[in-house]
Design a protein around this motif. Sequence first.
Motif, PDB file in Angstrom:
ATOM      1  N   UNK A   1       7.748  60.556  77.122  1.00 17.66           N
ATOM      2  CA  UNK A   1       8.025  59.296  76.437  1.00 17.66           C
ATOM      3  C   UNK A   1       9.474  58.880  76.671  1.00 17.66           C
ATOM      4  N   UNK A   2       9.857  57.754  76.099  1.00 12.58           N
ATOM      5  CA  UNK A   2      11.138  57.121  76.445  1.00 12.58           C
ATOM      6  C   UNK A   2      12.351  57.950  76.036  1.00 12.58           C
ATOM      7  N   UNK A   3      12.329  58.545  74.843  1.00 12.25           N
ATOM      8  CA  UNK A   3      13.517  59.271  74.373  1.00 12.25           C
ATOM      9  C   UNK A   3      13.802  60.523  75.213  1.00 12.25           C
ATOM     10  N   UNK A   4      12.817  61.397  75.456  1.00 22.33           N
ATOM     11  CA  UNK A   4      13.123  62.524  76.345  1.00 22.33           C
ATOM     12  C   UNK A   4      13.479  62.086  77.757  1.00 22.33           C
ATOM     13  N   UNK A   5      12.935  60.951  78.210  1.00 25.08           N
ATOM     14  CA  UNK A   5      13.329  60.437  79.530  1.00 25.08           C
ATOM     15  C   UNK A   5      14.811  60.095  79.543  1.00 25.08           C
ATOM     16  N   UNK A   6      15.281  59.437  78.487  1.00 28.39           N
ATOM     17  CA  UNK A   6      16.705  59.099  78.395  1.00 28.39           C
ATOM     18  C   UNK A   6      17.562  60.363  78.310  1.00 28.39           C
ATOM     19  N   UNK A   7      17.071  61.374  77.581  1.00 30.47           N
ATOM     20  CA  UNK A   7      17.796  62.638  77.491  1.00 30.47           C
ATOM     21  C   UNK A   7      17.928  63.274  78.869  1.00 30.47           C
ATOM     22  N   UNK A   8      16.847  63.283  79.630  1.00 32.24           N
ATOM     23  CA  UNK A   8      16.884  63.891  80.959  1.00 32.24           C
ATOM     24  C   UNK A   8      17.821  63.140  81.897  1.00 32.24           C
ATOM     25  N   UNK A   9      17.841  61.824  81.788  1.00 36.39           N
ATOM     26  CA  UNK A   9      18.761  61.049  82.624  1.00 36.39           C
ATOM     27  C   UNK A   9      20.209  61.389  82.292  1.00 36.39           C
ATOM     28  N   UNK A  10      20.507  61.599  81.003  1.00 38.27           N
ATOM     29  CA  UNK A  10      21.856  62.011  80.611  1.00 38.27           C
ATOM     30  C   UNK A  10      22.192  63.396  81.160  1.00 38.27           C
ATOM     31  N   UNK A  11      21.154  64.208  81.370  1.00 36.41           N
ATOM     32  CA  UNK A  11      21.346  65.548  81.925  1.00 36.41           C
ATOM     33  C   UNK A  11      21.288  65.534  83.458  1.00 36.41           C
ATOM     34  N   UNK A  12      21.386  64.335  84.041  1.00 39.06           N
ATOM     35  CA  UNK A  12      21.495  64.155  85.489  1.00 39.06           C
ATOM     36  C   UNK A  12      20.191  64.401  86.249  1.00 39.06           C
ATOM     37  N   UNK A  13      19.054  64.272  85.581  1.00 39.53           N
ATOM     38  CA  UNK A  13      17.785  64.297  86.292  1.00 39.53           C
ATOM     39  C   UNK A  13      17.551  62.906  86.877  1.00 39.53           C
ATOM     40  N   UNK A  14      17.201  62.847  88.139  1.00 45.20           N
ATOM     41  CA  UNK A  14      16.998  61.582  88.843  1.00 45.20           C
ATOM     42  C   UNK A  14      15.897  60.771  88.157  1.00 45.20           C
ATOM     43  N   UNK A  15      16.189  59.531  87.791  1.00 42.58           N
ATOM     44  CA  UNK A  15      15.224  58.685  87.094  1.00 42.58           C
ATOM     45  C   UNK A  15      13.977  58.427  87.928  1.00 42.58           C
ATOM     46  N   UNK A  16      14.098  58.503  89.260  1.00 40.40           N
ATOM     47  CA  UNK A  16      12.930  58.297  90.117  1.00 40.40           C
ATOM     48  C   UNK A  16      11.914  59.431  89.983  1.00 40.40           C
ATOM     49  N   UNK A  17      12.340  60.529  89.381  1.00 38.81           N
ATOM     50  CA  UNK A  17      11.443  61.680  89.211  1.00 38.81           C
ATOM     51  C   UNK A  17      10.934  61.798  87.776  1.00 38.81           C
ATOM     52  N   UNK A  18      11.167  60.736  86.985  1.00 41.96           N
ATOM     53  CA  UNK A  18      10.722  60.692  85.594  1.00 41.96           C
ATOM     54  C   UNK A  18       9.763  59.517  85.430  1.00 41.96           C
TER      55      UNK A  18
END
Length: 258
Positions: A73-90
């Motif tokens: 969902x959106x909140x863990x996606x935003x958390x992962x982006x802050x942790x430098x996970x590429x948004x294209x892989x979310x």
Amino acid sequence: MKITWFGCASLLIEYGEDRILIDPFLPLRGAENPAFLLDYVDEDSILITHGHLDHLASIPNIMDHADATVYCSALPAATLEKKKVDSDRIAIIHPGNILHFGQIKVTVLSGKHIQYDSKLKRNTLLSPRMLRYLPNTLSLAARQLSFKEGNETLAYQIEAGGKKILVLGSMNLDENTEYPKYVDMLVLPYQGASDLITPALSILEKIEPRTVLLDHFDDAFPPVSHHIDTRPLKKALTEHFPDLPVVKPTAGKPVTLL
């Protein structure tokens, strides 16, 4: 289908050559069930039920070594982006979405997180384990605010080979969601409150599954987690649901749903 539990809420679900990984987590030092990065890096599809640390914190490390897509969902996606996970892989998903992974069909449902009661919080904070596992205590305290649930807990209805599994992200149900009844297996996370039997029985009365598989009952991130004695639950189920099989899995050993 085959279901392999790796400790905490980490599940690998397989049907033939098709596989999905749910909530992979690398346990902290002192955990009772070891899980290793190599257990997770070969998977292509990772589903997250919610953004708490014990469901999401290992994803950046896994994604550094795996060629995978994370569905959340959106909140863990935003958390992962802050942790430098590429948004294209979310891939951000919502209740009502239907996902296909080969022959495995996943329907995304709203879930609800169990409420941490004051007794549980008090007993955890005052436990001598907080000092015994001081490095873990300090690490968890520093990181917990970065991993929020935000009322975005999901559940997954998983179908393959004529069988249906309902995986809950936490031991609670959303009042406004119609969950499937008579599923072949209900995956029930058994941790998070002082009284676990009452909410467990309530869920079983509503879902009426054919089989229950317990997860999240182990001490995966001491000192905050605990090993939960499941014998009182099995006794209660014997009284209320005498014909209901309950599986307490062994970490790393597949359970086959025939």
